[in-house]
Design an enzyme around this catalytic site. Structure first.
Site, PDB file in Angstrom:
ATOM      1  N   ASP A   1       0.831  -1.210   0.000  1.00 26.42           N
ATOM      2  CA  ASP A   1       0.000   0.000   0.000  1.00 26.42           C
ATOM      3  C   ASP A   1       0.862   1.256   0.000  1.00 26.42           C
ATOM      4  O   ASP A   1       2.003   1.235   0.466  1.00 26.42           O
ATOM      5  CB  ASP A   1      -0.859   0.059   1.275  1.00 26.42           C
ATOM      6  CG  ASP A   1      -1.845  -1.074   1.347  1.00 26.42           C
ATOM      7  OD1 ASP A   1      -2.200  -1.604   0.288  1.00 26.42           O
ATOM      8  OD2 ASP A   1      -2.239  -1.423   2.478  1.00 26.42           O
TER       9      ASP A   1
HETATM   10  N1  URA Z   1      -1.269  -5.800   4.175  1.00 28.67           N
HETATM   11  C1  URA Z   1      -1.680  -4.521   4.191  1.00 28.67           C
HETATM   12  O1  URA Z   1      -2.637  -4.184   4.868  1.00 28.67           O
HETATM   13  N2  URA Z   1      -1.009  -3.637   3.448  1.00 28.67           N
HETATM   14  C2  URA Z   1       0.062  -3.947   2.695  1.00 28.67           C
HETATM   15  O2  URA Z   1       0.644  -3.087   2.028  1.00 28.67           O
HETATM   16  C3  URA Z   1       0.482  -5.281   2.690  1.00 28.67           C
HETATM   17  C4  URA Z   1      -0.203  -6.198   3.444  1.00 28.67           C
END
Ligand code: URA
Length: 237
Positions: free
Chosen positions: A105
């Protein structure tokens, strides 16, 4: 880089240097759609389009495997529709056309692999292979043992049950707790959603390992090529 046409053809595996000369002389080679039938012409790799019998001939790109410590505030795409910084902005001096393997993310940091090896990308992102991913998550409050046990049994998020995950408390602070979480799936915002499902919102999230590959002491924004051993390990998954 400029090289002789016959060397280009032999480097691409079309034929030996001698045989490539014959092919050129026979008029079967085109450079940018113009027949070139004299020896000694030069071509620019990556710029000129070379065809033999009207089929484009390209040299196989060297496969490269890179580990990046993605900082928060970067999107894991090659180009962002909102013009936000992308992880590609952090990669300098790599000539091959690499791209990220899976995603993290915008606000998550940590280990991100980049490569131009499509087969490996497919393998690592395919649910069947169940490559584990380990995260350090700072959550609000102190989760109880019962709450954390839900991780081990699977949690319902977005209408599906997650596979078993491992979770351990690393550090307890006054208002926050640091957890180490290992999952084998990679659903959208999975770790954040799992923590929210037990009532503890994630403040900070960082991926520290993918399978046996560890982020180690790479600093934010820094990247390195994988070692032969690490590549071998990925190939065996
Ligand atoms: N889980 C999440 O919530 N975000 C990420 O970027 C990777 C795994």
């Amino acid at each position: 880089m400029e090289i002789r046409l016959q060397k280009y053809l032999s480097d691409c595996g079309v034929a030996s240097r001698r045989k490539s000369e014959e092919i050129i002389l026979s008029g079967r080679v085109k450079v940018n759609d113009e027949v070139v039938d004299i020896l000694g012409s030069k071509v620019i790799i990556g710029v000129d389009v070379i065809k033999v019998n009207d089929v484009v001939v390209k040299k196989d790109e060297k496969k490269v495997y890179i580990m990046l410590h993605k900082p928060e505030g970067y999107v894991t795409t090659v180009k962002d529709q909102f013009e936000r910084p992308t992880v590609m902005d952090l990669i300098k001096d790599v000539d091959e056309r690499i791209y990220p393997v899976g995603r993290l993310d915008y606000e998550t940091s940590g280990l991100l692999l980049l490569t131009n090896d499509g087969e490996l990308t497919f393998k690592l992102t395919h649910p069947k292979h169940e490559v584990s991913k380990t995260y350090i998550a700072q959550v609000i409050g102190l989760p109880t043992k019962e709450e954390l046990d839900n991780f081990k049994e699977g949690l319902f998020i977005d209408g599906y049950k997650t596979s078993k995950a491992e979770v351990n408390i690393i550090k307890k602070m006054e208002r926050m707790t640091t957890l180490k979480i290992t999952i084998i799936e990679g659903k959208n915002r999975q770790v954040r959603k799992m923590c929210e499902a037990i009532g503890h919102k994630v403040g900070n999230l960082k991926r520290v390992a993918t399978g046996k590959l560890e982020l180690g002491d790479l600093t934010r924004g820094e990247y390195r090529y994988l070692t032969e051993k690490e590549i071998e390990y990925l190939m065996k998954i």
